[in-house]
Design a protein around this motif. Sequence first.
Motif, PDB file in Angstrom:
ATOM      1  N   PHE A  86      -5.389   4.794   4.424  1.00  0.00           N
ATOM      2  CA  PHE A  86      -5.750   3.523   3.809  1.00  0.00           C
ATOM      3  C   PHE A  86      -7.189   3.086   4.101  1.00  0.00           C
ATOM      4  O   PHE A  86      -7.505   1.903   4.141  1.00  0.00           O
ATOM      5  N   GLN A 107       0.834  -1.196   0.000  1.00  0.00           N
ATOM      6  CA  GLN A 107       0.000   0.000   0.000  1.00  0.00           C
ATOM      7  C   GLN A 107       0.870   1.247   0.000  1.00  0.00           C
ATOM      8  O   GLN A 107       1.888   1.294   0.694  1.00  0.00           O
ATOM      9  N   ASP A 142       0.688   5.441   0.403  1.00  0.00           N
ATOM     10  CA  ASP A 142      -0.053   6.680   0.689  1.00  0.00           C
ATOM     11  C   ASP A 142       0.589   7.783  -0.151  1.00  0.00           C
ATOM     12  O   ASP A 142       1.774   8.074  -0.003  1.00  0.00           O
ATOM     13  N   TRP A 164      -4.623   6.950  -2.104  1.00  0.00           N
ATOM     14  CA  TRP A 164      -3.666   5.879  -1.815  1.00  0.00           C
ATOM     15  C   TRP A 164      -3.869   4.756  -2.830  1.00  0.00           C
ATOM     16  O   TRP A 164      -4.912   4.672  -3.481  1.00  0.00           O
ATOM     17  N   SER A 165      -2.849   3.925  -2.965  1.00  0.00           N
ATOM     18  CA  SER A 165      -2.915   2.834  -3.931  1.00  0.00           C
ATOM     19  C   SER A 165      -2.498   1.536  -3.267  1.00  0.00           C
ATOM     20  O   SER A 165      -1.789   1.524  -2.257  1.00  0.00           O
ATOM     21  N   GLN A 166      -2.953   0.436  -3.868  1.00  0.00           N
ATOM     22  CA  GLN A 166      -2.503  -0.890  -3.442  1.00  0.00           C
ATOM     23  C   GLN A 166      -2.162  -1.710  -4.682  1.00  0.00           C
ATOM     24  O   GLN A 166      -2.878  -1.641  -5.695  1.00  0.00           O
TER      25      GLN A 166
END
Lengths: 343, 343, 343
Positions: free
Chosen positions: B318, B202, B204, B287-289
């Motif tokens: 998250f 993850q 941020d 945010w990305s995962q």
Amino acid sequence: MKTNRGRFFEDYTIGQVIAHAVPRTVSGGERALYHALYPARGALYSSDAFAQSCGLACAPMDDLIAFHTVFGKTVPDVSLNAVANLGYAEGRWLRPVFAGDTLRAVSEVIGLKQNSNGKTGVVYVRTRGLNQRDEPVLEYVRWVMVRKGNPDAPAPDTVVPDLAGAVPAKDLVVPEGLDFTRYDFSEAGEPHRLGDYELGEQIDHVDGVTVEEVDHMLATRLWQNTAKVHFDATNREDGKRLIYGGHVISLARALSFNGLANAQMIVGLNAGAHVSPLFAGDTVRAWSQVLDIAPTAAPGVGAIRLRLVAVKHGTPAFSLKGADGKYAQGVLLDLDYWALMPL
Amino acid sequence: MKTNRGRFFEDYTIGQVIAHAVPRTVSGGERALYHALYPARGALYSSDAFAQSCGLACAPMDDLIAFHTVFGKTVPDVSLNAVANLGYAEGRWLRPVFAGDTLRAVSEVIGLKQNSNGKTGVVYVRTRGLNQRDEPVLEYVRWVMVRKGNPDAPAPDTVVPDLAGAVPAKDLVVPEGLDFTRYDFSEAGEPHRLGDYELGEQIDHVDGVTVEEVDHMLATRLWQNTAKVHFDATNREDGKRLIYGGHVISLARALSFNGLANAQMIVGLNAGAHVSPLFAGDTVRAWSQVLDIAPTAAPGVGAIRLRLVAVKHGTPAFSLKGADGKYAQGVLLDLDYWALMPL
Amino acid sequence: MKTNRGRFFEDYTIGQVIAHAVPRTVSGGERALYHALYPARGALYSSDAFAQSCGLACAPMDDLIAFHTVFGKTVPDVSLNAVANLGYAEGRWLRPVFAGDTLRAVSEVIGLKQNSNGKTGVVYVRTRGLNQRDEPVLEYVRWVMVRKGNPDAPAPDTVVPDLAGAVPAKDLVVPEGLDFTRYDFSEAGEPHRLGDYELGEQIDHVDGVTVEEVDHMLATRLWQNTAKVHFDATNREDGKRLIYGGHVISLARALSFNGLANAQMIVGLNAGAHVSPLFAGDTVRAWSQVLDIAPTAAPGVGAIRLRLVAVKHGTPAFSLKGADGKYAQGVLLDLDYWALMPL
């Protein structure tokens, strides 16, 4: 004093020719901004492919980009000290403007009339926009009320030009090569051709757009229009900026796509009144009425004369004038123009 | 009635093909505006020189310019009377869009399901964007909830398309010529290559951007998206305008540069939910995962599948869904996409 | 940690060379936006035809587009953790930037001085902007106060570069081919040539422009400047965004057209102080003073050294410093630059 304080009423003389400063090259950047600033969707101005299918080399700049650019050039010389923009007449678009073209403007003073209060007067100018090959792209007459700088300056002889009530259809200039015989109504967005419109028909354009201070300042700066009232919040006690009247023209014209998607090119400006001022926070709506219909010599191309009325949200449908002949509350703009439409 | 009131649920039939109006040529103007509207910094889209070092002729338009332009074309036919934009699936970018290209869009109705309330229904369309050579540049499925115009119109047979949960990596299309073997990580802004990302990781994206009414209206007009709620403050009692969901996608994608600077080209759209509306004054974070990683046949080019989540400022890090499976308060967007990244 | 938290004071060393990320191609789109964002009217930058009459291939990008683009590149490496932008020196424009050029930036650390509080230090960098042919287009020194990330990091040896108080006129670079012997003063907008200005002469530029949040955010994003304080309202308790100092430079320079229309090209940046912050809602005004006049080797081209002062509306005319040597209330910017002007 090196700064420009603008011309006052006594600075104009009949026959005076003013070459306005700062020629301007337009590009795909101006086109993109036009689409960002106004809800414009005319296929001929959006798509090179569509314009080519209509006989043009590529998509021209929106006709109002040409108008605003030329108009903006004239402001420092004509309307910096204007109290009011009173009217337009005898406007004709003479040649499309394409990306890469450079526009300049020249005006001739064709009328002067001091007002009876002795403090202001009306100045009539015929303005012409030219491209980098000195070909005229646009011409129109406008008249403005201008303050006198020196109240004791003598009044000039009154000359009020004899202006046509409308541009005759036969004088409209159709862009070279324009051909609507293979016009794709599906791509253009509506099926209505010239024969589908009736004289007197009214169209409510349904949509509305709420205006913010930034919108109109971006637009007005883009046209290098320098009138202070549009940019400087300290000019008014309420801190609002007066929105450039041409911004309202572009908003209303863009809204009119919904019902007039095939009124593709503006070729004539018969008359126009900025009836009341627009301020940020207001929501603009528009309606149109068909005033005339005429053929042209170009294949598949007809001309439609339209009244375009911009109103504030909340104004009753098709508001224009009251029984007293005065414009109804909420009317912002009353514009009379010719557009080209497929037969 | 010459104006477009939009299609209602009963106006759609399975297999119906709609050619959307107003093809659009894009240029450096659209690119410059994209950079002004979003904090986008992807090197491949910013620099002709960088794009050339990656095997392309020059910098393409941001993939989301292609998406928004095609999406905007569909609005008058698909979502003018939509109550909600419910989802996306099976999206693929098929060819880069370059300055000078003209885009048009065609949709096919592939699913219909009336809701039990009898007042609305879900319409599934597969939309394809094509360039001036009729080459597909983009395709995706989206489904929207649309009002019925006539509540008594009979319900159609229910057809719910069987949509892939995600685009398989083997079906992703890498632009012809793309080669990341000489990729300059220093110019791109971050050293992280595909192998540096772990499944489930993850990120941020740290930065935030506060949104104003003008931002999103400029953007949404630029894409010629005509949905009234985005422009007309009189549609809502609070005078706010609902921000186009695609604006949130572009904001979040641009913010994701910080941590994913090398996730260069979007090539797949697996799924997407506009979880809650965004309004002017809010500050957006993202945010990305990492959901998946895959090879491609192109030299030095891998694919990374990412969940991109946009949230309002103040939402815990998250944030996504609660224990009840519902999206947490403050989540704006949950997007699942594939991008190309150097190995 | 994949995101960029920026460099802190202890991360810099003398002689360190930083190649900044994300090269950027500029086009007519950036030019159009510049005109929409600032009331810029310089004929050389507005018109290909005018630029050609001055010996250039076509209208270059405004010199401040080059400056802001290069400056923006440096922000993630130089000023993300900056407390203040303290000064500029030894700035020279070395070559015009044209549509289609791709700019990148490289900085060298030339000075370091930890402050006595032990928490911050001053970093001096010499930044150079280069085009796609690796030709330098711009160079300047700036110094910023940067936070320490680790308060216990040892102080570096103090190195304060010996910077020129002003760029000597003989070191100014006149663009190749520039020739003002056929300069059209009427097209440029004012009749004043170099000989019409006197040393010490002060010019009040009269006009004002009220600034909105969107204006400066659009501009600052356009330059891919990532400093958080310009975009994220949650950084300050009052919800305001700090306006990028370069935005004030461009506003003041554009306003200075009124009185300095022929100060066409910026070729030197001698010094500059962002005296106080500007916030949305403020109205900016500007005045200039002639500091020096010099010849150049190019035909018809002279150089004029100008102090450009931006002030908030309401500040008395020609405000600068008080008897105590401190800047007067309301002064925003004090910039010292060289421009080229027809003889």
